[in-house]
Write an enzyme that holds these catalytic residues in place. Sequence first.
Site, PDB file in Angstrom:
ATOM      1  N   HIS A 417       0.837  -1.203   0.000  1.00  0.00           N
ATOM      2  CA  HIS A 417       0.000   0.000   0.000  1.00  0.00           C
ATOM      3  C   HIS A 417       0.876   1.259   0.000  1.00  0.00           C
ATOM      4  CE1 HIS A 417      -3.688   2.293   1.324  1.00  0.00           C
ATOM      5  NE2 HIS A 417      -2.735   3.129   1.740  1.00  0.00           N
ATOM      6  N   GLU A 418       1.805   1.305   0.932  1.00  0.00           N
ATOM      7  CA  GLU A 418       2.645   2.509   1.038  1.00  0.00           C
ATOM      8  C   GLU A 418       3.560   2.643  -0.175  1.00  0.00           C
ATOM      9  OE1 GLU A 418       1.802   4.601   3.166  1.00  0.00           O
ATOM     10  OE2 GLU A 418       0.565   3.286   4.408  1.00  0.00           O
TER      11      GLU A 418
HETATM   12 ZN    ZN Z   1      -2.832   5.143   2.082  1.00  0.00          ZN
END
Ligand code: ZN
Length: 638
Positions: A417-418
């Site tokens: 995600h990051e």
């Molecule tokens: Zn996020």
Amino acid sequence: MNAKNLNILLWIAVTFWLVMMLNSLTSSDQIEARNLSYSQFLQELSDGSVREVTIQDETIKGVRSDDSRFETYDPGDPGLVGDLLKNNVVIRAKPPETPSLFMQLVAAWLPFLLLAGIWIWFMRRGSGGGAGGIFNFGKSRARQHAEGEVRVTLRDVAGVDEAKEEVGELVDFLRNPQKFSSLGGRIPRGVLMVGPPGTGKTLIARAIAGEAKVPFFSISGSDFVEMFVGVGASRVRDLFEQAKKSAPCIIFIDEIDAVGRKRGAGIGGGHDEREQTLNQLLVEMDGFAGNEGIIVIAATNRADVLDPALLRPGRFDRQVVVGLPDLAGRAAILEVHMRKVPIADDVVARTIARGTPGFSGADLANLVNEAALFAARAGHTEVSMAMFEKAKDKIMMGAERRSIVMSESEKKLTAYHEAGHAIVGRLVPEHDPVHKISIIPRGRALGVTMFLPERDRYSMSKRQLESQISSLFGGRLAEEMIFGPEQVTTGASNDIERATDIARSMVTRFGLSDVMGPLAYAEDEGEVFLGRSVTQQRQVSPETAQAIDKEVRAIIDRNYQRSKQLLDENMNKLHTMAEALLTFETIGRDQIDDIMEGRPMREPEDDRGGSTPKAGDGNDAPHGGAARKQPPLPIGGV
Ligand code: ZN
Ligand code: ADP
Ligand code: MG
């Protein structure tokens, strides 16, 4: 409870105790009498060793033949007197014991005495002039500061030079008015300090109190507001009366928006009282006579909600904007606060200032404090740059929560995600550079990608806004592409919310949509809570509302698609970056550069989780529900 109240309570307790002592002394004249059980008593009686008894109520006190005394209780034995007579015991009977006269008096009068005492106490408190008395609602609650009582000086205020100058001039006015009046100048009545929270408005006022050689009254706007109608107005009157007596002097009203809101704006109860208070304030500031030499300084962070009547000449005719500090200002403020802690040689205030755009004076003071705390916790004697870096991360991204145990799969998901945020952020045009990525949980977020602008930013272009929307979607898209649409988590809710906010603002506030044109369709959200917007909201027709929604949707869709395409094209980098995150938990700009350029990655430095920011850095944009929520535009922009 103050010392005086405590004293009174203490006296009451002591008196009570004394009375009890006296009472027990008078009634127990036979302390040494040994208690006997009734059957032992009967035994001794039949042995003939009892000479005489005194019976009072159920108590039997007696003397034996050997003159020793005893005491016992009669369980209601009907044969007792007979037994006694049979054994030739002298019997004395006494009437039931009544409490002493003194005790009777006390018992009868104590409640009245208590009531009277409490009443006198309240009266004294009420009329004693002390703040907060129950009988002086109408008295102003202003505190007058004696000379030398306030230690803050203008030297403690940094980075807001214009404001300091303007306000400092006032102090001059008061010290030697003839200098100005000889040139025909009129001393201004009021100065209004306006600026975001934590920029030092209250601090400036305190510094003036410390520097001015005239009396200084300070009061907070909310002190005027009370449950009872009319109190605020009379407090204002009282305040100015006090001030007139000690003119020339300064009155400082902090958070004036509590009383100074636009009249006729509120919903719900209570605004009648506020309006009366405000009217009184207006009247006093106009003051036909005797107000010369009183300067009113007020502070607020909501000048937009103030009643226009307050702002006209003759009242708060001067407005001083106390804005967020720029780079040099931040460095100066940091230096002010660094004077109070032992600083290591490697600390450069300007470097820290560069990495903290958008920070207010209060944020910076907090930063120095946090750094000192980190240093103390680590057992250092000086605060080093590494500590400042840690403190900055804590403030910008939230405190690390290493206690949260993430499962392996959650960790992996967060890493992707990051990494998704970071990669899209790197590839879209004019996006702020990535400063740091971390999958250590902070605040409510499981991971954080932090972007920092190169310089202080006062406005944003359409392109920048759209790039931001793209990078916001990078996180969720990465999750979806790696783990499949079924595995996508709720972690992206804040990203989605922010992206939607930006897109909507572009259409309805910034006039950045070709379709909808340069019109403002929404009122500034800031006012909703006060009700003006409730009654006067700019209405849009249903068709327009629909068109707005459609346009917002279009902006979101095209940036979502762009984000998706960028991730598709850079799938291998996404994997590499996620791997790096899983290994090191936090990576910085150097590592991200290496990955994006396809070089072998340098290892992150310990503890700092990456490099210190290089060129000027800027606003945090933590993704994933992180700490400082911030408007799409810095204050003071467009
Ligand atoms: Zn996020
Ligand atoms: P506000 O503008 O909200 O009234 P304050 O004056 O209460 O802000 O600021 C809070 C704290 O932040 C101050 O006590 C001070 O420690 C720090 N601070 C804020 N602005 C400055 C500044 N310009 N220079 C030095 N310290 C500042
Ligand atoms: Mg304040």
